[in-house]
Design a protein around this motif. Structure first.
Motif, short mmCIF file in Angstrom:
data_model
loop_
_atom_site.label_atom_id
_atom_site.label_comp_id
_atom_site.label_asym_id
_atom_site.label_seq_id
_atom_site.Cartn_x
_atom_site.Cartn_y
_atom_site.Cartn_z
N LEU A 143 4.15 -3.82 3.01
CA LEU A 143 5.01 -5.00 2.08
C LEU A 143 5.79 -4.34 0.81
O LEU A 143 5.70 -2.86 0.24
N GLU A 144 6.67 -4.77 0.70
CA GLU A 144 7.65 -4.34 -0.11
C GLU A 144 7.52 -4.38 -1.42
O GLU A 144 7.34 -5.85 -1.66
N ASN A 145 7.28 -3.67 -2.30
CA ASN A 145 7.17 -3.60 -3.55
C ASN A 145 8.41 -3.19 -5.04
O ASN A 145 8.64 -1.93 -5.21
N PRO A 146 9.04 -4.54 -5.31
CA PRO A 146 9.77 -4.68 -6.22
C PRO A 146 9.30 -3.69 -7.83
O PRO A 146 10.47 -3.65 -8.58
N ALA A 147 8.41 -3.20 -8.18
CA ALA A 147 7.73 -3.21 -9.39
C ALA A 147 7.55 -2.02 -9.11
O ALA A 147 7.05 -1.32 -10.10
N LEU A 148 7.23 -1.19 -8.40
CA LEU A 148 7.54 0.37 -7.73
C LEU A 148 8.47 1.08 -8.07
O LEU A 148 9.98 0.12 -6.63
N THR A 169 -0.82 0.42 1.75
CA THR A 169 -0.04 0.97 0.91
C THR A 169 1.32 0.12 0.77
O THR A 169 1.09 -0.57 1.58
N THR A 170 2.22 0.64 -0.36
CA THR A 170 2.71 -0.65 -0.41
C THR A 170 4.36 0.33 -0.93
O THR A 170 4.42 1.46 -1.13
N ARG A 171 5.27 -0.20 -0.54
CA ARG A 171 6.43 0.58 -0.36
C ARG A 171 7.64 -0.17 -1.05
O ARG A 171 7.61 -0.85 -2.38
#
Length: 721
Positions: A143-148, A169-171
């Protein structure tokens, strides 16, 4: 002596076995004997299992015949359970340990829906964390994680990476984080910069009770990382890992290598046989169909990209729910809000907006008993009553109108405003369910007939103190308004889901600015003391979130039970606990572990062995409140929860609002009410201060002195009228 008596005395004599006989029996009865068990696909296996006869001989020789027989039965039961558990764990498709809990399952969503909930929340920026995702989700794509922010290096090579059943994990694809050093030598600490964000991963490293972290140490990290000691700290060693407040930087100048996908996910998908394997559905109901309806994910927008200081998708609103007469409890909660939060009251009334998002406080008033329906003039009556109440009238002053708002609670209107409940909540037998304990309400009561009694017995008459359905607030420990407490359990989720923001129980006081908590976009509550359960006395949910949809649909299928323990089961069984972060209670409830006999070897300051000591500080530690004041009260924590005690006054000697000449009329009315209710001797004793002030008294008088203009806020800002 008769033969019968002799036999009885002989029977009562101790029995001593022969050592030679025991050794002989031990040789004849070994501890283990072989047992042949055919296993499909393998050769016949010869197993060694315990010998029950040998166990019986040992237990009798060690404990006697009666006790020994019971010991043998217990050992056999343990052996049987162990074999059953091992068989279920390793020889069945479920591959789960057997559970003998009294709580029935609550799950109504399939794995595919749970995956979609996680994907929605991550894509919306509601998971700004590097904590691992649950393996039980069986996610097949990263999953793409825009908050990281992106990682500086790729994830570990497959040889050193643990085997999983899916993506865990998220990316990160968001902006860079710049961690702040907020230390200052000014007389007062500085507020967190606008747009600052708390890194709760770092906070968990220093504060997690499960990792044996002490509340005392956690508070030190919290206050030093926020610069609350403003230069008055003792030199420590290297504390770079204590920085937990950061700003997002849009410039992606740092070189990063994108994360690689989890290569084991396709193999895990190929091994999957049953789509719902490992999920236990609630008995007697079908899976939630059709699949959960979710809107498009929110667009994650860093603070610097917002067109206005306040993000409409994440309104900065504190919610609080109150039933019954307005007392010193919501009064002090509101004062603590004004004393700690960045409300802008230190700026001139006509000053231009400095580009800062000011928080608001919405106090929801349920004017009558929790089971009653408000009358058509309820809003007008509510404000008339607030205006006539000395504890409430000061907050109706025009200076506070932009930061404090009183709102009428209407249960019907609120439930109809939740799309997940609107069409079905009326079909439920009762709205008052707490941990499976349902309080029945007469149908006439639901329609607003306050003369009806519980249980459907219309002829039974009770006084207000005895009739649970007629109570409006808790007047003593014996007349606890349990129904309003149950209603508030549900109200907090409704308010956050409908309007966004953070809910706080009315027995909560603010202790510092919450700017960086607003910056963290994830949902959170905090831990139930030593238990790995939630306490929702502080609750943050995002407006209209997928997590909120899950909670309401699940609660609807579980008799609208919003008790924190039940909500804990909802999330645990669905593997969604990571989406409602369970923060350590040190952040909001620092005394709780100490009151339950934990960490008393190194308690925080102050040390409360009971929540009542906030109101009645023991003589042995009564020098601290007056000497240390607000600055010495759980410094570093965001709030303090005093756990009920609605009937205990904060300031027995001055049990009225003491806000100065501007609010003199309300003070006189409160004092006259006390004078009318007590004789002259009791009033004189009440007005005479005790020599040592309690913590509750010191905090009340501190907050009031700010309104009187005698001192600034905790950040050095003076109230401008």
């Amino acid at each position: 002596m008769s033969l019968t008596k002799r036999r009885g005395s002989l029977r009562s004599l101790p029995y001593h076995s022969s050592t030679i006989q025991e050794k002989y029996q031990a040789r004849l009865s070994p501890w283990f004997f072989p047992f042949t068990l055919p296993i499909p696909g393998l050769r016949t296996r010869r197993l060694w299992i315990p010998n029950p006869r040998r166990i019986y001989q040992f237990s009798v020789s060690r404990f006697g015949r009666k006790k020994g027989f019971l010991v043998m039965l217990f050992a056999v039961a343990v052996l049987a359970f162990t074999m059953f558990a091992l068989t279920k764990r390793f020889a069945t498709e479920e591959k789960t340990w057997p559970a003998f809990s009294g709580d029935p399952p609550t799950l109504v969503f399939k794995r595919e829906d749970l995956q979609r909930i996680w994907a929605w929340e991550v894509a919306s920026g509601h998971y700004p964390s590097r904590r691992r995702l649950p393996e039980q989700l069986g996610l097949k794509t990263v999953l793409e994680n825009p908050a990281l922010p992106p990682r500086r290096t790729s994830i570990l090579p497959s040889k050193s990476r643990p085997s999983t059943s899916g993506v865990v994990t998220t990316r990160g694809s968001g902006p860079k984080r710049v961690y702040l050093d907020l230390q200052t030598n000014a007389p007062y600490p500085q507020r967190p910069p606008p747009g600052s964000i708390i890194d709760l991963d770092i906070v968990m490293e220093h504060c997690d009770f499960s990792e044996k972290k002490y509340v005392r140490d956690c508070l030190e990290v919290l206050r030093l990382g926020a610069g609350l000691d403003n230069g008055r700290r003792i030199r420590r060693g290297k504390m770079d890992n204590w920085k937990y407040i950061y700003l997002e930087q849009l410039d992606s100048g740092n070189e990063t290598i994108p994360e690689t996908a989890n290569e084991e996910a396709p193999a895990a998908a190929a091994r999957e046989v049953d789509a719902e394997l490992g999920l236990t559905k609630k008995r007697g109901v079908e899976w939630e169909l059709p699949p959960i309806a979710l809107s498009d994910p929110r667009q994650y927008r860093p603070y610097l990209t917002l067109p206005t200081p306040c993000d409409p998708e994440n309104p900065r609103v504190f919610h609080m729910f109150w039933t019954g007469p307005f007392t010193d409890k919501p009064y002090l909660a509101l004062l603590s809000f004004l004393f700690t939060q960045n409300t802008g009251l230190h700026e001139p009334h006509d000053a231009p907006n400095p580009g800062i998002c000011r928080p608001q406080f919405w106090l929801w008033i349920n004017p009558g008993p929790a089971a009653a329906v408000p009358n058509p003039t309820a809003t007008h009556d509510m404000f008339a009553q607030l205006k006539a109440t000395p504890w409430a009238s000061p907050f109706l002053h025009p200076r506070f109108k932009n930061v404090i708002q009183f709102k009428l609670w209407n249960t019907t209107e609120q439930l109809d405003g939740v799309p997940e409940l609107a069409k079905e909540w009326r079909t439920r037998e009762s709205l008052f369910n707490s941990g499976g304990h349902v309080i029945s309400v007469n149908p006439a009561r639901k329609e607003g007939d306050s003369s009806s009694s519980a249980g459907g017995n219309a002829t039974e008459k009770k006084s207000d103190d005895d009739d649970m359905l007629s109570r409006t607030g808790s007047k003593s420990s014996n007349s606890y308004d349990r129904l309003s407490v149950i209603l508030s359990d549900m109200a907090r989720f409704i308010l956050c889901h409908r309007f966004g923001g953070i809910y706080l129980d009315a027995d909560t006081l603010f202790l510092r600015d919450w700017e960086e908590l607003w910056g963290w976009k994830g949902a959170f509550a905090y831990r139930w003391s030593r238990l790995e359960k939630y306490n929702t006395a502080v609750l943050h949910l995002n407006k209209g979130s997928a997590l909120g949809t899950f909670l309401f649909r699940t609660a609807l299928k579980n008799d609208l039970d919003f008790h924190p323990m039940t909500v804990s089961r909802y999330l645990k069984e669905a593997h969604l606990e990571g989406l409602l972060l369970r923060l350590p209670d040190a952040l909001f409830d620092s005394a709780w572990l100490g009151t339950e006999y934990y960490q008393r070897d190194r308690p925080p300051q102050p040390f409360f062995q009971d929540f009542g000591e906030f109101f009645d500080t023991p003589l042995s530690s009564s020098a601290a409140p007056h000497a240390l004041g607000f600055d010495g009260f759980f410094k570093g924590a965001f709030s303090y929860h005093f756990h009920n005690y609605w009937w205990k006054p904060f300031d027995p000697a001055r049990n009225w609002p003491d806000l100065g000449p501007r609010f003199e009329a309300g003070e006189k009315a409160a004092r006259n009410a006390i004078r009318d209710a007590a004789n002259a001797a009791a009033l004189a004793e009440m007005e005479d201060d005790q020599r040592d002030l309690d913590w509750s008294t010191v905090l009340k008088r501190t907050f009031e002195s700010y309104i009187r203009g005698e001192r600034p806020t905790m950040y050095g800002e003076w109230l401008q009228w």
